[in-house]
Design a protein around this motif. Structure first.
Motif, PDB file in Angstrom:
ATOM      1  N   GLU A  61      36.026  45.714  41.283  1.00 10.90           N
ATOM      2  CA  GLU A  61      35.279  46.715  42.053  1.00 10.90           C
ATOM      3  C   GLU A  61      35.869  48.104  41.860  1.00 10.90           C
ATOM      4  N   GLU A  62      37.176  48.185  41.798  1.00 10.89           N
ATOM      5  CA  GLU A  62      37.827  49.486  41.617  1.00 10.89           C
ATOM      6  C   GLU A  62      37.418  50.135  40.295  1.00 10.89           C
ATOM      7  N   PHE A  63      37.219  49.328  39.249  1.00  8.58           N
ATOM      8  CA  PHE A  63      36.920  49.869  37.929  1.00  8.58           C
ATOM      9  C   PHE A  63      35.468  49.651  37.510  1.00  8.58           C
ATOM     10  N   SER A  64      34.619  49.296  38.462  1.00  8.33           N
ATOM     11  CA  SER A  64      33.186  49.107  38.196  1.00  8.33           C
ATOM     12  C   SER A  64      32.952  48.108  37.067  1.00  8.33           C
ATOM     13  N   LEU A  65      33.593  46.954  37.189  1.00  4.85           N
ATOM     14  CA  LEU A  65      33.463  45.887  36.200  1.00  4.85           C
ATOM     15  C   LEU A  65      32.933  44.628  36.871  1.00  4.85           C
ATOM     16  N   HIS A  66      32.393  43.720  36.077  1.00  5.92           N
ATOM     17  CA  HIS A  66      32.077  42.396  36.588  1.00  5.92           C
ATOM     18  C   HIS A  66      33.377  41.620  36.728  1.00  5.92           C
ATOM     19  N   PRO A  67      33.633  40.999  37.854  1.00  9.85           N
ATOM     20  CA  PRO A  67      34.862  40.211  37.989  1.00  9.85           C
ATOM     21  C   PRO A  67      34.974  39.133  36.924  1.00  9.85           C
ATOM     22  N   GLU A  68      33.826  38.594  36.534  1.00 10.68           N
ATOM     23  CA  GLU A  68      33.841  37.508  35.558  1.00 10.68           C
ATOM     24  C   GLU A  68      34.395  37.933  34.204  1.00 10.68           C
ATOM     25  N   ILE A  69      34.202  39.202  33.829  1.00 16.74           N
ATOM     26  CA  ILE A  69      34.716  39.627  32.527  1.00 16.74           C
ATOM     27  C   ILE A  69      36.240  39.730  32.568  1.00 16.74           C
ATOM     28  N   ALA A  74      41.431  37.302  31.032  1.00 16.65           N
ATOM     29  CA  ALA A  74      42.711  36.740  31.480  1.00 16.65           C
ATOM     30  C   ALA A  74      42.844  35.275  31.075  1.00 16.65           C
ATOM     31  N   ASP A  75      41.745  34.539  31.201  1.00 12.35           N
ATOM     32  CA  ASP A  75      41.738  33.136  30.811  1.00 12.35           C
ATOM     33  C   ASP A  75      42.052  33.003  29.320  1.00 12.35           C
ATOM     34  N   HIS A  76      41.382  33.809  28.511  1.00 12.50           N
ATOM     35  CA  HIS A  76      41.575  33.720  27.055  1.00 12.50           C
ATOM     36  C   HIS A  76      42.938  34.247  26.629  1.00 12.50           C
ATOM     37  N   GLU A  77      43.369  35.329  27.234  1.00  9.28           N
ATOM     38  CA  GLU A  77      44.609  35.984  26.811  1.00  9.28           C
ATOM     39  C   GLU A  77      45.865  35.227  27.248  1.00  9.28           C
ATOM     40  N   SER A  78      45.886  34.778  28.485  1.00 11.70           N
ATOM     41  CA  SER A  78      47.127  34.216  29.032  1.00 11.70           C
ATOM     42  C   SER A  78      46.970  32.871  29.710  1.00 11.70           C
ATOM     43  N   GLY A  79      45.722  32.386  29.823  1.00 12.01           N
ATOM     44  CA  GLY A  79      45.523  31.166  30.594  1.00 12.01           C
ATOM     45  C   GLY A  79      45.909  31.349  32.049  1.00 12.01           C
ATOM     46  N   TYR A  80      45.799  32.590  32.545  1.00 11.08           N
ATOM     47  CA  TYR A  80      46.167  32.966  33.916  1.00 11.08           C
ATOM     48  C   TYR A  80      47.665  32.823  34.180  1.00 11.08           C
ATOM     49  N   ASN A  81      48.455  32.869  33.132  1.00  8.70           N
ATOM     50  CA  ASN A  81      49.915  32.794  33.281  1.00  8.70           C
ATOM     51  C   ASN A  81      50.459  34.218  33.410  1.00  8.70           C
ATOM     52  N   PRO A  82      50.965  34.603  34.587  1.00  6.23           N
ATOM     53  CA  PRO A  82      51.383  36.002  34.781  1.00  6.23           C
ATOM     54  C   PRO A  82      52.599  36.416  33.971  1.00  6.23           C
ATOM     55  N   ASP A 113      52.845  41.984  23.860  1.00  2.00           N
ATOM     56  CA  ASP A 113      51.821  41.960  24.900  1.00  2.00           C
ATOM     57  C   ASP A 113      52.396  41.231  26.104  1.00  2.00           C
ATOM     58  N   VAL A 114      52.023  41.683  27.301  1.00  2.00           N
ATOM     59  CA  VAL A 114      52.608  41.081  28.499  1.00  2.00           C
ATOM     60  C   VAL A 114      51.562  40.743  29.550  1.00  2.00           C
ATOM     61  N   GLY A 115      51.837  39.661  30.278  1.00  2.00           N
ATOM     62  CA  GLY A 115      51.140  39.374  31.517  1.00  2.00           C
ATOM     63  C   GLY A 115      49.760  38.763  31.426  1.00  2.00           C
ATOM     64  N   LEU A 116      49.113  38.743  32.573  1.00  2.00           N
ATOM     65  CA  LEU A 116      47.786  38.156  32.704  1.00  2.00           C
ATOM     66  C   LEU A 116      46.813  38.665  31.658  1.00  2.00           C
ATOM     67  N   MET A 117      46.786  39.981  31.475  1.00  2.00           N
ATOM     68  CA  MET A 117      45.813  40.611  30.585  1.00  2.00           C
ATOM     69  C   MET A 117      46.399  40.928  29.220  1.00  2.00           C
ATOM     70  N   GLN A 118      47.634  40.498  28.990  1.00  2.00           N
ATOM     71  CA  GLN A 118      48.299  40.721  27.704  1.00  2.00           C
ATOM     72  C   GLN A 118      48.215  42.186  27.278  1.00  2.00           C
ATOM     73  N   ASN A 140      49.443  44.656  36.165  1.00  2.00           N
ATOM     74  CA  ASN A 140      48.988  44.214  34.858  1.00  2.00           C
ATOM     75  C   ASN A 140      47.477  44.071  34.831  1.00  2.00           C
ATOM     76  N   LEU A 141      46.935  43.514  35.884  1.00  2.00           N
ATOM     77  CA  LEU A 141      45.485  43.359  35.954  1.00  2.00           C
ATOM     78  C   LEU A 141      44.793  44.718  35.992  1.00  2.00           C
ATOM     79  N   ARG A 142      45.368  45.659  36.721  1.00  2.00           N
ATOM     80  CA  ARG A 142      44.780  46.998  36.771  1.00  2.00           C
ATOM     81  C   ARG A 142      44.887  47.715  35.423  1.00  2.00           C
ATOM     82  N   LEU A 143      45.994  47.544  34.739  1.00  2.00           N
ATOM     83  CA  LEU A 143      46.124  48.137  33.405  1.00  2.00           C
ATOM     84  C   LEU A 143      45.086  47.550  32.461  1.00  2.00           C
ATOM     85  N   GLY A 144      44.934  46.220  32.500  1.00  2.00           N
ATOM     86  CA  GLY A 144      43.931  45.585  31.661  1.00  2.00           C
ATOM     87  C   GLY A 144      42.530  46.054  31.996  1.00  2.00           C
TER      88      GLY A 144
END
Length: 200
Positions: A61-69, A74-82, A113-118, A140-144
């Motif tokens: 919501e902060e970045f006007s994105l679909h949460p699903e994207i 995150a799923d593809h990049e890190s498998g949700y591993n922080p 690359d680091v974190g949830l969003m690599q 990390n999520l906000r940076l991604g």
């Protein structure tokens, strides 16, 4: 730092009005119980993909994105591993934040690359962040999200933008960028269907 990122986003996008920003203090250190709570909010329970965990919805919501994207990436990049890392193309999965930081320190001069969003070390240096700040799940999520928003504003809502999140530009390794985008969009479409079904 988050406010700086948002200000830079406004300048680059030319936007005048931006959605409400929830203040975030990147200097804050999480207690073990707080860190556990964050991890619980973003993990995949029993390895089943959970559409739109609360943290992802808030940042989207902060970045006007679909949460699903954000979930799909995150799923593809890190498998949700922080604490997931990638050191010059080699995936590494430390057991803790401390172990992850020790590995980053060892390879500080390399591309990583680091974190949830690599998030790549290029962006970490660009925003003058420490690896510890960039590794924290919320930051990390906000940076991604910022990087993705930048790519979408620049290239449009298409495979080129999603691929650019991974390669930096659609012109960089175009075959790899397209393959990455296809995988992410498949996850995104599956999450959208799951969200739509849950909303019925």
């Amino acid at each position: 730092m988050t406010r700086f990122i948002v200000a830079l986003y406004l300048i680059l996008s030319g936007a005048i009005v931006f959605r409400m920003i929830i203040p975030f203090d990147v200097e804050r250190e999480f207690s073990p119980s707080q860190r556990h709570e964050v991890q619980q909010r973003i993990k995949v329970a029993d390895r089943e993909k959970v559409p739109v965990p609360p943290l992802f919805g808030q940042v989207a919501e902060e970045f006007s994105l679909h949460p699903e994207i954000l979930n799909a990436i995150a799923d593809h990049e890190s498998g949700y591993n922080p604490w997931a890392l990638n050191i010059e193309g080699r995936s590494v999965y430390p057991d803790s934040r401390e172990e992850a930081l020790a590995i980053i320190e060892k390879y500080r001069g390399k591309s990583y690359d680091v974190g949830l969003m690599q998030v790549n070390s290029y962006w970490i240096r660009k925003f003058d962040l420490s690896p510890a700040e960039a590794l924290e799940p919320e930051e990390n999520l906000r940076l991604g999200a910022w990087i993705l928003r930048y790519c979408l504003d620049r290239y449009g809502y298409n495979w080129r933008a999603i691929g650019a999140y991974h390669t930096g530009s659609p012109k960089n390794l175009p075959g790899r960028a397209r393959a990455y985008a296809v995988k992410v969009m498949k996850k995104y479409n599956a999450l959208m269907k799951k969200s739509a079904a849950a909303g019925k």
